[in-house]
Write an enzyme that holds these catalytic residues in place. Structure first.
Site: not given
Length: 264
Positions: A109, A151, A255
């Site tokens: 992330y 991500d 998302h």
């Protein structure tokens, strides 16, 4: 393990708050492995039992209170490989595992980087660039089959955003971020699986802001979520999909899940 392996990745933006749609996705898509980002919970309050009921009995967690957090849940055996502190401040932003077939799976992330694309005016932006630099150093040393998912908080291509011109000065699509991500990709000759299966300039978004009253009508999307593979792993990939309908489910994340299927 069967000869087919399906791996999903999803920034869920609080796994406890959105467990209902996670369960729906797992029932409908049935991935073998799900990598989650932004779980926003400590390990003790992670909804482990709910995943167990769906067959995801193997779980590697790396959480922290209220912010960040990553997790990998799996129907097949996984063992922890590392938890790298690319942020250099102890934030829970990475967890890596190994599979019995030798694949190394890394779940990351990347920091969003704040609102101002200037490391002097906005230290968060500098932290994001430094995070990526540490990932570059790590990538250069890789010598095993690896899949890097998560991500990345960067939309690298012009066709990865709804308007290249309007987003050039917006964090996630600035030239310095795109350049840095490009150097990360080159550091291990990573194959971008999303664009391997959906070549640019075809539309391929994974994120839409909560600010839009009707996200689908405005369609101001960005491709912030990625799956990158070592060349030998990419050669085994047979399908890649983004699950756009999830953005309209009850209490959605901003998302959507992305899924790649492999045949080993």
């Amino acid at each position: 393990m069967s000869d087919t392996l399906k791996i999903a990745s999803w920034n869920i933006n609080s796994v406890r708050f959105r467990m209902e749609i996670v369960e729906r996705f797992l029932r409908e898509e049935t991935p073998d492995i799900l990598c989650l980002q932004e779980t926003k919970t400590v390990d003790d309050t992670f909804p482990a039992a709910a995943f167990h009921k769906l067959g995801y009995t193997h779980q590697i967690l790396h959480g922290q209170p209220m912010h960040h957090g990553v997790a990998i849940v799996s129907k097949i055996p996984i063992r922890e490989d590392d938890r790298l502190d690319w942020q250099a401040n102890g934030e829970a932003r990475h967890v890596g595992v190994r599979l019995d077939n030798g694949l190394r799976l890394e779940n990351v992330y990347v920091p969003a980087g704040g609102d101002v694309p200037d490391r002097t005016l906005n230290p968060k932006f500098g932290q994001k660039l430094d995070f990526l630099e540490r990932m570059i150093g790590w990538s250069e040393k890789l010598s095993v089959p690896t899949l890097l998912v998560g991500d990345f908080n960067i939309a690298p291509l012009e066709s990865d955003v709804w308007s290249h011109k309007q987003l050039l000065d917006v964090v996630s699509h600035t030239p310095v971020e795109v350049d840095t991500l490009g150097r990360l990709q080159a550091a291990h000759d990573w194959i971008d699986l999303g664009r391997q299966f959906v070549p640019a300039p075809e539309r391929l978004y994974t994120w839409w802001s909560y600010r839009a009253k009707d996200w689908a009508a405005s369609d101001r999307g960005r491709r912030l979520d990625h799956m990158w593979a070592s060349k030998d792993v990419a050669e085994q990939a047979v399908a890649h999909r983004v699950h756009e309908p999830c953005r309209s489910w009850l209490k959605p994340s901003d998302h959507i899940p992305i899924v790649t299927e492999f045949r080993f």
